[in-house]
Design a protein around this motif. Sequence first.
Motif, PDB file in Angstrom:
ATOM      1  N   PHE A  93     -10.757  -2.231  -2.286  1.00  0.00           N
ATOM      2  CA  PHE A  93     -11.514  -1.094  -1.771  1.00  0.00           C
ATOM      3  C   PHE A  93     -10.566  -0.136  -1.049  1.00  0.00           C
ATOM      4  CE2 PHE A  93     -13.765  -5.079  -1.591  1.00  0.00           C
ATOM      5  CZ  PHE A  93     -15.003  -4.830  -2.161  1.00  0.00           C
ATOM      6  N   PHE A  94     -10.956   1.135  -0.975  1.00  0.00           N
ATOM      7  CA  PHE A  94     -10.239   2.084  -0.129  1.00  0.00           C
ATOM      8  C   PHE A  94     -11.234   2.751   0.811  1.00  0.00           C
ATOM      9  CE2 PHE A  94     -11.649   4.772  -3.625  1.00  0.00           C
ATOM     10  CZ  PHE A  94     -11.977   5.978  -3.014  1.00  0.00           C
ATOM     11  N   ARG A  95     -10.714   3.222   1.938  1.00  0.00           N
ATOM     12  CA  ARG A  95     -11.578   3.853   2.926  1.00  0.00           C
ATOM     13  C   ARG A  95     -11.811   5.312   2.560  1.00  0.00           C
ATOM     14  NH1 ARG A  95     -12.975   2.599   8.041  1.00  0.00           N
ATOM     15  NH2 ARG A  95     -11.371   0.976   8.201  1.00  0.00           N
ATOM     16  N   ASN A  96     -13.077   5.673   2.395  1.00  0.00           N
ATOM     17  CA  ASN A  96     -13.475   7.051   2.135  1.00  0.00           C
ATOM     18  C   ASN A  96     -14.309   7.511   3.320  1.00  0.00           C
ATOM     19  OD1 ASN A  96     -14.144   9.512   1.090  1.00  0.00           O
ATOM     20  ND2 ASN A  96     -15.522   8.736  -0.501  1.00  0.00           N
TER      21      ASN A  96
ATOM     22  N   GLY B 205     -15.202   0.662  -3.611  1.00  0.00           N
ATOM     23  CA  GLY B 205     -14.477  -0.196  -4.533  1.00  0.00           C
ATOM     24  C   GLY B 205     -13.834   0.594  -5.662  1.00  0.00           C
ATOM     25  N   PHE B 206     -12.630   0.178  -6.084  1.00  0.00           N
ATOM     26  CA  PHE B 206     -11.961   0.876  -7.185  1.00  0.00           C
ATOM     27  C   PHE B 206     -11.379  -0.073  -8.230  1.00  0.00           C
ATOM     28  CE2 PHE B 206      -8.660   0.110  -4.048  1.00  0.00           C
ATOM     29  CZ  PHE B 206      -7.550  -0.241  -4.797  1.00  0.00           C
ATOM     30  N   PHE B 207     -11.418  -1.390  -7.967  1.00  0.00           N
ATOM     31  CA  PHE B 207     -10.894  -2.329  -8.965  1.00  0.00           C
ATOM     32  C   PHE B 207     -11.448  -3.713  -8.691  1.00  0.00           C
ATOM     33  CE2 PHE B 207      -7.946  -5.496 -10.570  1.00  0.00           C
ATOM     34  CZ  PHE B 207      -7.621  -5.015 -11.832  1.00  0.00           C
ATOM     35  N   SER B 208     -11.793  -4.421  -9.775  1.00  0.00           N
ATOM     36  CA  SER B 208     -12.185  -5.827  -9.663  1.00  0.00           C
ATOM     37  C   SER B 208     -11.838  -6.523 -10.971  1.00  0.00           C
ATOM     38  CB  SER B 208     -13.681  -5.967  -9.358  1.00  0.00           C
ATOM     39  OG  SER B 208     -14.461  -5.450 -10.425  1.00  0.00           O
ATOM     40  N   ALA B 209     -11.415  -7.769 -10.865  1.00  0.00           N
ATOM     41  CA  ALA B 209     -11.032  -8.532 -12.054  1.00  0.00           C
ATOM     42  C   ALA B 209     -10.865  -9.992 -11.668  1.00  0.00           C
ATOM     43  CB  ALA B 209      -9.736  -7.999 -12.660  1.00  0.00           C
TER      44      ALA B 209
ATOM     45  N   GLU C  68      -4.787  11.777  -8.940  1.00  0.00           N
ATOM     46  CA  GLU C  68      -4.861  11.422  -7.522  1.00  0.00           C
ATOM     47  C   GLU C  68      -5.796  10.245  -7.259  1.00  0.00           C
ATOM     48  OE1 GLU C  68      -3.009  12.475  -4.910  1.00  0.00           O
ATOM     49  OE2 GLU C  68      -1.871  13.498  -6.469  1.00  0.00           O
ATOM     50  N   GLN C  69      -6.324   9.629  -8.326  1.00  0.00           N
ATOM     51  CA  GLN C  69      -7.131   8.432  -8.136  1.00  0.00           C
ATOM     52  C   GLN C  69      -6.238   7.255  -7.760  1.00  0.00           C
ATOM     53  OE1 GLN C  69      -9.353   7.917 -11.768  1.00  0.00           O
ATOM     54  NE2 GLN C  69     -10.981   9.303 -11.106  1.00  0.00           N
ATOM     55  N   ILE C  70      -6.824   6.270  -7.087  1.00  0.00           N
ATOM     56  CA  ILE C  70      -6.056   5.109  -6.660  1.00  0.00           C
ATOM     57  C   ILE C  70      -5.973   4.101  -7.800  1.00  0.00           C
ATOM     58  CG2 ILE C  70      -5.940   3.188  -5.028  1.00  0.00           C
ATOM     59  CD1 ILE C  70      -7.292   4.972  -2.992  1.00  0.00           C
ATOM     60  N   ARG C  71      -4.759   3.683  -8.098  1.00  0.00           N
ATOM     61  CA  ARG C  71      -4.497   2.705  -9.145  1.00  0.00           C
ATOM     62  C   ARG C  71      -3.744   1.525  -8.547  1.00  0.00           C
ATOM     63  NH1 ARG C  71      -7.845   4.765 -13.032  1.00  0.00           N
ATOM     64  NH2 ARG C  71      -7.276   6.912 -13.597  1.00  0.00           N
TER      65      ARG C  71
ATOM     66  N   ASN D 158       0.842  -1.195   0.000  1.00  0.00           N
ATOM     67  CA  ASN D 158       0.000   0.000   0.000  1.00  0.00           C
ATOM     68  C   ASN D 158       0.879   1.248   0.000  1.00  0.00           C
ATOM     69  OD1 ASN D 158      -1.905   1.968   0.256  1.00  0.00           O
ATOM     70  ND2 ASN D 158      -2.687   1.306   2.243  1.00  0.00           N
ATOM     71  N   ALA D 159       1.061   1.853  -1.184  1.00  0.00           N
ATOM     72  CA  ALA D 159       1.844   3.081  -1.312  1.00  0.00           C
ATOM     73  C   ALA D 159       0.944   4.313  -1.377  1.00  0.00           C
ATOM     74  CB  ALA D 159       2.724   3.015  -2.560  1.00  0.00           C
ATOM     75  N   THR D 160      -0.315   4.172  -0.931  1.00  0.00           N
ATOM     76  CA  THR D 160      -1.238   5.304  -0.905  1.00  0.00           C
ATOM     77  C   THR D 160      -1.236   5.933   0.488  1.00  0.00           C
ATOM     78  OG1 THR D 160      -3.246   4.168  -0.127  1.00  0.00           O
ATOM     79  CG2 THR D 160      -2.690   3.956  -2.466  1.00  0.00           C
ATOM     80  N   GLU D 161      -2.107   6.911   0.666  1.00  0.00           N
ATOM     81  CA  GLU D 161      -2.243   7.568   1.968  1.00  0.00           C
ATOM     82  C   GLU D 161      -3.554   7.195   2.653  1.00  0.00           C
ATOM     83  OE1 GLU D 161      -1.778  11.715   1.197  1.00  0.00           O
ATOM     84  OE2 GLU D 161       0.344  11.538   0.658  1.00  0.00           O
ATOM     85  N   VAL D 162      -4.214   6.133   2.159  1.00  0.00           N
ATOM     86  CA  VAL D 162      -5.491   5.698   2.734  1.00  0.00           C
ATOM     87  C   VAL D 162      -5.435   4.206   3.029  1.00  0.00           C
ATOM     88  CG1 VAL D 162      -6.805   7.495   1.535  1.00  0.00           C
ATOM     89  CG2 VAL D 162      -6.488   5.264   0.451  1.00  0.00           C
ATOM     90  N   ASP D 163      -6.390   3.734   3.826  1.00  0.00           N
ATOM     91  CA  ASP D 163      -6.490   2.307   4.116  1.00  0.00           C
ATOM     92  C   ASP D 163      -7.002   1.567   2.879  1.00  0.00           C
ATOM     93  OD1 ASP D 163      -5.759   3.032   6.634  1.00  0.00           O
ATOM     94  OD2 ASP D 163      -7.709   2.665   7.560  1.00  0.00           O
TER      95      ASP D 163
END
Length: 231
Positions: free
Chosen positions: A183-186, A192-196, A217-220, A139-144
Motif C-alpha cells: 500500500f502507499f499513503r494517499n 493498495g497497488f500490488f498483491s500476489a 508516475e504510478q508506483i511499481r 522505498n525509492a518513492t516519495e511516499v510512505d
Amino acid sequence: MISINRFLKLLCALCLCICAQAQTGKVDLHFLSFPKATDPEPLELLIGENETIEVQLPTNHISQAYSVPALPNWTLGKSSAPDARAFSFNSYGNTPSIRSPKQLVLVTRSGSKNSNDIQLTTLDFSTDAFGGGQYLFINATEVDIAGIIGEQKFALKPGKSTLVTPEATKTRGDLGYSYARFFFRNKDKAKGFFSATWRLNEKAQSMVFFYHDPGTEQIRLHIIRSFLSGA
C-alpha cells in the motif's frame, strides 16, 4: 610494576596498530542500481589518493565482487585526468562504509543519468546479516509505503529500507508460499497497488524496489533475486 604513563603509551600503540590493520584490510564490494540509467556506462570508485577503479552498476542483478581496501566511505564519480599530478575527481555521491567484509552499495537515481543526483546506501551483504529466504524492501518513492507478507508487517518512509523474514502461510509439497500486499499513503488513506502470492526460497536473497514509473508516475515494484553460493 608498570607506570601509568608507560601503560598509556602501550595502549596508544596498540590502538594505532589495530587502526592500521583495519585500514589495510580488504572488502568485497558489490553494487546494485535503480532505476535504469539512460547512460549506463560504468562509474569510478575512489579507492585511495588519486586512485580509482571502474565499477559496473547493474539494475537486474548484483554486480561482481570488487576486492577493495576497507575505507571509511565509498565514493562514486568520474576522474577527469589520468595523470596523477593533475588528478581531479568529480563525486556523484558517497556513503559511509560499514564493519563487514562483504558489503552491497545501493545506488538510487533521482534522474535518468548517473551525473544527476544519486543516493548511495551501504548494506551488510554477508549471509549472517542478509540470508536466504529474506526480503530486503527499499522505498525509492516519495511516499510512505506499507506492506504485509504472510504474517509480517512493515512500513517505510521514502528512502528507507527494511529486512523481512516471511514464513509460509501455505505449502504445496515441499514448497512454501506467502501472500504479499502493498500500500502507499494517499493523503490520510492507504491505497493498495500490488498483491500476489510469492513462492519462498530459503536459498535466495530477494530485493524489492518500490519506485515511481517514469512515464506514468504510478508506483511499481521491481524484484531482484540473488541465489546463495551452492544453491
